[in-house]
Design a protein around this motif. Structure first.
Motif, PDB file in Angstrom:
ATOM      1  N   ARG A 232       5.783   4.116 -17.709  1.00  0.00           N
ATOM      2  CA  ARG A 232       5.050   3.564 -16.572  1.00  0.00           C
ATOM      3  C   ARG A 232       5.607   3.992 -15.210  1.00  0.00           C
ATOM      4  NH1 ARG A 232       3.385   2.514 -12.577  1.00  0.00           N
ATOM      5  NH2 ARG A 232       2.404   0.689 -11.653  1.00  0.00           N
ATOM      6  N   PRO A 233       6.915   3.846 -14.958  1.00  0.00           N
ATOM      7  CA  PRO A 233       7.372   4.114 -13.583  1.00  0.00           C
ATOM      8  C   PRO A 233       7.296   5.586 -13.185  1.00  0.00           C
ATOM      9  CG  PRO A 233       9.000   2.834 -14.817  1.00  0.00           C
ATOM     10  CD  PRO A 233       8.002   3.361 -15.792  1.00  0.00           C
TER      11      PRO A 233
ATOM     12  N   GLU B 164       3.875   6.134  -5.152  1.00  0.00           N
ATOM     13  CA  GLU B 164       3.783   6.346  -6.602  1.00  0.00           C
ATOM     14  C   GLU B 164       2.669   7.325  -6.923  1.00  0.00           C
ATOM     15  OE1 GLU B 164       2.298   3.205  -9.264  1.00  0.00           O
ATOM     16  OE2 GLU B 164       4.145   3.509 -10.387  1.00  0.00           O
TER      17      GLU B 164
ATOM     18  N   TRP C 234      -7.592  12.711 -15.151  1.00  0.00           N
ATOM     19  CA  TRP C 234      -7.430  11.310 -14.772  1.00  0.00           C
ATOM     20  C   TRP C 234      -7.580  11.249 -13.262  1.00  0.00           C
ATOM     21  CZ3 TRP C 234      -3.293   9.866 -11.582  1.00  0.00           C
ATOM     22  CH2 TRP C 234      -2.338  10.872 -11.362  1.00  0.00           C
ATOM     23  N   GLY C 235      -7.781  10.053 -12.760  1.00  0.00           N
ATOM     24  CA  GLY C 235      -7.986   9.927 -11.324  1.00  0.00           C
ATOM     25  C   GLY C 235      -7.370   8.646 -10.808  1.00  0.00           C
ATOM     26  N   MET C 236      -7.664   8.358  -9.554  1.00  0.00           N
ATOM     27  CA  MET C 236      -7.185   7.124  -8.960  1.00  0.00           C
ATOM     28  C   MET C 236      -8.400   6.232  -8.706  1.00  0.00           C
ATOM     29  SD  MET C 236      -3.955   8.056  -8.649  1.00  0.00           S
ATOM     30  CE  MET C 236      -3.267   6.704  -7.722  1.00  0.00           C
ATOM     31  N   VAL C 237      -8.195   4.943  -8.767  1.00  0.00           N
ATOM     32  CA  VAL C 237      -9.245   4.002  -8.373  1.00  0.00           C
ATOM     33  C   VAL C 237      -8.638   3.005  -7.395  1.00  0.00           C
ATOM     34  CG1 VAL C 237     -10.628   4.201 -10.468  1.00  0.00           C
ATOM     35  CG2 VAL C 237      -8.751   2.559 -10.388  1.00  0.00           C
ATOM     36  N   GLN C 238      -9.469   2.463  -6.553  1.00  0.00           N
ATOM     37  CA  GLN C 238      -8.987   1.518  -5.561  1.00  0.00           C
ATOM     38  C   GLN C 238      -9.158   0.108  -6.114  1.00  0.00           C
ATOM     39  OE1 GLN C 238     -10.608   2.663  -1.825  1.00  0.00           O
ATOM     40  NE2 GLN C 238      -8.819   1.964  -0.682  1.00  0.00           N
TER      41      GLN C 238
ATOM     42  N   GLU D 172      -7.755  15.726  -5.457  1.00  0.00           N
ATOM     43  CA  GLU D 172      -8.906  15.667  -6.365  1.00  0.00           C
ATOM     44  C   GLU D 172      -8.939  14.397  -7.191  1.00  0.00           C
ATOM     45  OE1 GLU D 172      -9.038  19.124  -8.791  1.00  0.00           O
ATOM     46  OE2 GLU D 172      -9.677  20.419  -7.141  1.00  0.00           O
ATOM     47  N   ARG D 173      -7.757  13.802  -7.371  1.00  0.00           N
ATOM     48  CA  ARG D 173      -7.705  12.596  -8.205  1.00  0.00           C
ATOM     49  C   ARG D 173      -8.246  11.364  -7.482  1.00  0.00           C
ATOM     50  NH1 ARG D 173      -5.602  14.364 -12.314  1.00  0.00           N
ATOM     51  NH2 ARG D 173      -3.778  15.693 -12.445  1.00  0.00           N
ATOM     52  N   PHE D 174      -8.367  11.461  -6.172  1.00  0.00           N
ATOM     53  CA  PHE D 174      -8.773  10.284  -5.401  1.00  0.00           C
ATOM     54  C   PHE D 174     -10.272  10.315  -5.155  1.00  0.00           C
ATOM     55  CE2 PHE D 174      -4.321  10.553  -4.738  1.00  0.00           C
ATOM     56  CZ  PHE D 174      -3.885   9.273  -4.461  1.00  0.00           C
ATOM     57  N   PRO D 175     -10.978   9.283  -5.617  1.00  0.00           N
ATOM     58  CA  PRO D 175     -12.427   9.279  -5.401  1.00  0.00           C
ATOM     59  C   PRO D 175     -12.730   9.178  -3.908  1.00  0.00           C
ATOM     60  CG  PRO D 175     -11.672   7.138  -6.235  1.00  0.00           C
ATOM     61  CD  PRO D 175     -10.498   8.062  -6.285  1.00  0.00           C
TER      62      PRO D 175
ATOM     63  N   ARG E 276      -7.212  -5.002  -3.817  1.00  0.00           N
ATOM     64  CA  ARG E 276      -6.378  -5.126  -2.630  1.00  0.00           C
ATOM     65  C   ARG E 276      -6.304  -3.810  -1.846  1.00  0.00           C
ATOM     66  NH1 ARG E 276      -1.442  -7.718  -5.778  1.00  0.00           N
ATOM     67  NH2 ARG E 276      -0.352  -7.735  -3.793  1.00  0.00           N
ATOM     68  N   GLY E 277      -7.168  -2.880  -2.196  1.00  0.00           N
ATOM     69  CA  GLY E 277      -7.230  -1.642  -1.441  1.00  0.00           C
ATOM     70  C   GLY E 277      -6.194  -0.615  -1.857  1.00  0.00           C
ATOM     71  N   ARG E 278      -5.447  -0.925  -2.893  1.00  0.00           N
ATOM     72  CA  ARG E 278      -4.408  -0.004  -3.330  1.00  0.00           C
ATOM     73  C   ARG E 278      -5.006   1.017  -4.287  1.00  0.00           C
ATOM     74  NH1 ARG E 278      -0.317  -4.485  -5.581  1.00  0.00           N
ATOM     75  NH2 ARG E 278      -1.997  -4.499  -7.098  1.00  0.00           N
ATOM     76  N   PHE E 279      -4.604   2.251  -4.123  1.00  0.00           N
ATOM     77  CA  PHE E 279      -5.031   3.248  -5.092  1.00  0.00           C
ATOM     78  C   PHE E 279      -4.105   3.178  -6.300  1.00  0.00           C
ATOM     79  CE2 PHE E 279      -7.711   5.227  -1.899  1.00  0.00           C
ATOM     80  CZ  PHE E 279      -8.781   5.587  -2.694  1.00  0.00           C
ATOM     81  N   VAL E 280      -4.708   2.982  -7.450  1.00  0.00           N
ATOM     82  CA  VAL E 280      -3.927   2.895  -8.682  1.00  0.00           C
ATOM     83  C   VAL E 280      -4.501   3.897  -9.669  1.00  0.00           C
ATOM     84  CG1 VAL E 280      -3.253   0.485  -8.360  1.00  0.00           C
ATOM     85  CG2 VAL E 280      -5.409   1.026  -9.501  1.00  0.00           C
TER      86      VAL E 280
ATOM     87  N   GLY F 188       3.592  10.849  -6.337  1.00  0.00           N
ATOM     88  CA  GLY F 188       4.835  11.321  -6.945  1.00  0.00           C
ATOM     89  C   GLY F 188       5.966  11.430  -5.935  1.00  0.00           C
TER      90      GLY F 188
ATOM     91  N   LEU G 263       0.834  -1.209   0.000  1.00  0.00           N
ATOM     92  CA  LEU G 263       0.000   0.000   0.000  1.00  0.00           C
ATOM     93  C   LEU G 263       0.865   1.254   0.000  1.00  0.00           C
ATOM     94  CD1 LEU G 263      -2.674  -1.187   2.582  1.00  0.00           C
ATOM     95  CD2 LEU G 263      -3.113  -0.685   0.165  1.00  0.00           C
TER      96      LEU G 263
ATOM     97  N   ARG H 151      11.269   3.797  -4.700  1.00  0.00           N
ATOM     98  CA  ARG H 151      11.414   2.797  -5.759  1.00  0.00           C
ATOM     99  C   ARG H 151      12.426   1.721  -5.380  1.00  0.00           C
ATOM    100  NH1 ARG H 151       8.765   5.123 -10.439  1.00  0.00           N
ATOM    101  NH2 ARG H 151       8.459   7.314 -10.016  1.00  0.00           N
TER     102      ARG H 151
ATOM    103  N   HIS I 286       2.358   1.953  -3.444  1.00  0.00           N
ATOM    104  CA  HIS I 286       1.396   2.561  -4.367  1.00  0.00           C
ATOM    105  C   HIS I 286       1.035   3.986  -3.958  1.00  0.00           C
ATOM    106  CE1 HIS I 286       1.031  -1.513  -5.940  1.00  0.00           C
ATOM    107  NE2 HIS I 286       0.533  -0.943  -7.014  1.00  0.00           N
TER     108      HIS I 286
ATOM    109  N   PHE J  17       4.878   7.883 -14.212  1.00  0.00           N
ATOM    110  CA  PHE J  17       3.639   8.528 -14.651  1.00  0.00           C
ATOM    111  C   PHE J  17       3.240   9.709 -13.764  1.00  0.00           C
ATOM    112  CE2 PHE J  17       1.737   5.662 -11.585  1.00  0.00           C
ATOM    113  CZ  PHE J  17       0.730   6.441 -11.036  1.00  0.00           C
ATOM    114  N   PRO J  18       3.515   9.690 -12.436  1.00  0.00           N
ATOM    115  CA  PRO J  18       3.105  10.885 -11.678  1.00  0.00           C
ATOM    116  C   PRO J  18       3.849  12.139 -12.141  1.00  0.00           C
ATOM    117  CG  PRO J  18       3.568   9.041 -10.191  1.00  0.00           C
ATOM    118  CD  PRO J  18       4.101   8.662 -11.543  1.00  0.00           C
TER     119      PRO J  18
ATOM    120  N   ASP K  99     -10.539   4.968   3.314  1.00  0.00           N
ATOM    121  CA  ASP K  99      -9.927   4.161   4.363  1.00  0.00           C
ATOM    122  C   ASP K  99      -8.882   4.997   5.088  1.00  0.00           C
ATOM    123  OD1 ASP K  99      -7.161   3.616   3.122  1.00  0.00           O
ATOM    124  OD2 ASP K  99      -8.560   3.050   1.534  1.00  0.00           O
TER     125      ASP K  99
END
Lengths: 322, 450
Positions: B349-350, A115, B366-370, A309-312, B373-377, A118, A109, A157, A112, B352-353, A285
């Motif tokens: 890919r590595p 990442e 663009w946004g993030m989705v969970q 804002e990007r996080f729902p 496994r609960g990870r925001f991607v 940033g 977690l 990383r 991610h 992208f932010p 969460d």
């Protein structure tokens, strides 16, 4: 600096619940009573407020919840020399180590989250955090000679995760994980999982400012939470089935040569923040709320809001001061 | 090449002072022409490219207030054709380029001769007070390129080199993207010009009646074409294959490397390193003459790898026996840019932010989705966002040259870019011919073989 609002604010650390208050939810098959418990873990007061039909059940569940907190602290603490986290830290630059499910999961977690932000949130900020802890004690900035290698060692990383063997490795010697920006949120989420599996869905877990709210109290739409950021303001907000975390310019700062440095370190510069900013994040969460709160402070108001804002399902309250 | 940064910094200061006009040298005053003044051109070298220039300047004569007043070629037939194109009298044409340079009816010259003559004429022209447009490649040798670049500084004349792609809007859009950090640090790039033909590349038509002994239209001033008196080429007997198909021979050019790779290296350097380009650090070469084995000594397959001091590598490919051409691509740590109908910018890919932050004004939301496994991607997932920058109209190469003469714009391919491009390609030519690796001695400005 968060607390559950009166009338059930419970002073002290007693584990006995206050006088039960019968609920009158007509639709409920059982009458739910509010219970509140507190213990000190991870150096902070941890409070669990929950609704249960019977006192015995509440006490038993709360006991298991605090035990889970203690277990997870033993895994994730960077203060405890013998924690699993520190065993991984000590192996930095060496081979991958098999790790517990919890450590693997929180690292996954965290990777991610790093990442996604940033690198504004970075769980490998350990080496520079150590220097800043020392700086706060000494009242002196870290020397460039000390800061440079510490900064070199920072970089999320460098966390290598192998799902097949559930093992982890820190790729460079000198790397150190510090889960201070995500660990309490993670623990709150896992305790929340446990409570729900025990059929206790109406709860509020407060781990010294990192909160997880479950279903709201009977007859309410959410838990009312008072946020105090240390910038002289406080705000009340309502949350249910959400994590809430506040990060920022609290009492933890050091003033060196007239500059006020926050205890929050920018992983990208290795320096304590000098902007006086505090962020409260409400997220689906507690793990996400915890990580985002640090990242938003590091990024500053404009970038931090753009990130959030990007996080729902994420809401942010930012306070700044001069 | 830390010295290079300092030097550019210094030049920047100088340019700033010049803008204040007080320190502008007298020669510069003389060359700044009024916007309403007609520019009179002499075209030297009236083969295919020279005649294309004449035609182009005729087409834009009114719009750009320009006229070709003198033409020059050492081959009488081509000279006559060129005189006809400009509707001139016999005196408008000459076999001797010096007459063009001496003419008061000429403000600037276009040099479209074979490569071995480029810089000799360019330097003579600048010394005669003319502005110069020099077709690519800049020169035959590295020494000529350096000497020409220095002559531009010495004389203060306007000097432009002719790779068309330096005027392509996408080249400048790519420059903006690189300098804006939108693809991170550039690490490597590729450029290719590939062709295929049944007749073999450069086997252009030969006029059988042409030669130094011919009278009338077939006359060729062969000794002047060789330029042996100036040490530009060896003195040899009349050879129509050399004259009509000079690109097949290293004596007069660098083959596909100087003819074709120049087209892509100059814009790549412009985009990556800026309008002055960058001198190489090391060049290696590969290839050979695999199929088109006639009289030529140049390869039909040429590949160069050029390392630069600012830590990136450019791979150049020119193949004359298969025209399946790899696209022009600049690759950065955070993203890549591919030149096509537009400029396609893609994330890595590595990173992208960082990419999405640096390119936010070009990207859709663009946004993030969970995930489970609960990870925001990220959504779209990292590595999958891209956008295309459209090509917009931009002043073309010849128009840019006219604007530069009028002081309205810098040349798109200036002497420094032209020279640094030439140096890398010529090092590659010599790396191939001598079977060696060449490094660039930036201090002494010379190529050093391994």
């Amino acid at each position: 600096m968060l607390c559950v609002l009166p009338p059930f604010l419970h002073a002290g650390c007693a584990t006995d619940p206050p006088t039960p208050t019968p609920e009158s939810a007509a639709a409920a098959s059982e009458v739910l009573t509010r219970y509140e418990f507190a213990q000190v873990h991870m150096g902070v007061e941890c409070r669990i407020t929950l609704y249960a039909p019977r006192r015995e059940q509440a006490v038993e569940v709360a006991g298991r919840a605090f035990a889970r907190i203690a277990d997870l602290d033993a895994v994730l603490s960077d203060w405890r020399v013998e924690s699993e986290l520190n065993r991984l830290n000590d192996a930095a630059g060496g081979s991958a180590l098999p790790v517990s499910e919890d450590l693997y999961r929180v690292l996954d977690l965290a990777w991610h989250a790093a990442e996604a932000t940033g690198g504004a949130f970075d769980p490998t900020v350990g080496p520079v955090v150590r220097l800043w802890r020392q700086a706060r004690r000494d009242g002196r900035l870290p020397t460039p000679d000390a800061l440079a290698p510490a900064r070199e060692a920072v970089g999320w990383r460098g966390i290598e995760l192998v799902p097949e063997s559930r093992s982890a490795r820190l790729s460079r010697a000198g790397m150190r994980l510090d889960l201070g920006g995500i660990g309490k949120g993670y623990i709150a989420d896992r305790v929340g999982d446990m409570l729900r599996s025990e059929r206790v869905s109406r709860f509020l877990i407060d781990l010294g400012g990192d909160l997880l709210a479950g279903d709201p109290p009977p007859g309410r739409t959410g838990w009312t939470i008072q946020v105090q950021t240390g910038l002289g303001r406080s705000s009340a907000l309502e949350a249910a089935n959400a994590g809430v975390a506040t990060s920022g310019d609290t009492a933890q700062y050091v003033e060196i040569d007239g500059v006020r440095y926050s205890h929050i370190v920018d992983p990208r510069t290795g320096l304590g923040l000098t902007d006086r900013i505090a962020a409260t994040v409400i997220a689906p969460d507690a793990t996400t709320a915890d990580a985002l709160a640090s990242a938003v402070c590091v990024l500053g108001e404009a970038e931090g809001l753009a990130l959030a804002e990007r996080f729902p399902g994420v809401r942010v309250l930012i306070e700044t001061a001069r | 090449m830390s010295g290079g940064i300092d030097r550019r910094g210094f030049l920047g200061v100088t340019a700033g002072l010049a803008a204040g006009a007080a320190l502008m040298p007298a020669s510069s005053w003389a060359r700044v022409r009024g916007a309403n003044e007609r520019i009179r051109l002499g075209v030297i070298g009236c083969g295919g490219q020279g005649r294309w220039h004449i035609g182009d300047y005729r087409r834009r004569a009114d719009a750009d207030n320009v006229v070709v007043t003198r033409v020059c070629d050492v081959y009488r037939r081509r000279l006559d054709q060129a005189v006809g194109m400009i509707g001139g009298t016999e005196s408008a044409g000459t076999l001797d380029y010096r007459e063009v340079l001496d003419s008061p009816e000429v403000d600037a010259v276009v040099i479209a001769t074979p490569d071995h003559w480029h810089t000799k004429i360019a330097i003579d022209a600048m010394d005669a007070g003319k502005d110069v447009f020099c077709e690519k490649p800049l020169s035959l040798t590295i020494e000529q390129a350096i000497e020409c670049r220095d002559a531009v500084k010495r004389t203060g004349r306007v000097f432009a080199v002719g790779p068309q792609r330096a005027s392509d809007d996408l080249t400048w859009k790519a420059r903006d993207a690189v300098s804006g950090g939108r693809i991170g640090r550039v690490v490597w790039s590729q450029g290719a010009v590939c062709r295929n033909s049944r007749d073999f590349q450069f086997n252009w038509g030969i006029d059988r009646d042409a030669g130094p002994d011919a009278t009338g239209a077939g006359y060729v001033w062969w000794d002047r074409w060789l330029g042996w008196e100036h040490g530009l080429a060896e003195k040899i007997p009349w050879n129509p294959d050399h004259f009509f198909r000079f690109r097949k021979y290293f004596a007069y050019n660098g083959g596909v490397a100087t003819d074709l790779m120049y087209h892509v290296l100059a814009p790549l350097l412009l985009a990556i390193s800026g309008p002055d380009g960058e001198y190489p650090r090391r060049v290696v070469a590969a290839g050979g003459l695999y199929i088109q084995k006639d009289e030529r000594d140049i390869p039909d397959t040429s590949m160069l790898m050029v390392d630069y001091p600012s830590e990136h590598t450019i791979v150049l490919v020119s193949v004359m026996t298969n025209d399946d051409t790899p696209p022009l691509v600049i690759r950065g740590q955070h993203g890549s840019m591919e030149f096509g109908e537009g400029l396609i910018v893609r994330e890595q890919r590595p990173w992208f932010p960082e990419f999405r932050a640096a390119n936010k004004e070009f990207l859709p939301d663009w946004g993030m989705v969970q995930d489970s496994r609960g990870r925001f991607v990220p959504d779209p997932p990292g590595g999958q966002m891209s956008y295309t920058i459209a090509r917009e109209p931009r002043r073309d190469t010849n128009g840019n040259f006219l604007d530069a003469i009028r002081g309205e714009a810098p040349p798109n391919c200036n002497a420094e870019l032209g020279c640094s491009t030439m140096v890398a390609i010529k090092m590659g030519v010599e790396a191939y011919r001598q079977n060696k690796v060449f490094t660039w001695d930036a201090e002494g400005e010379r190529a050093v073989p391994s």
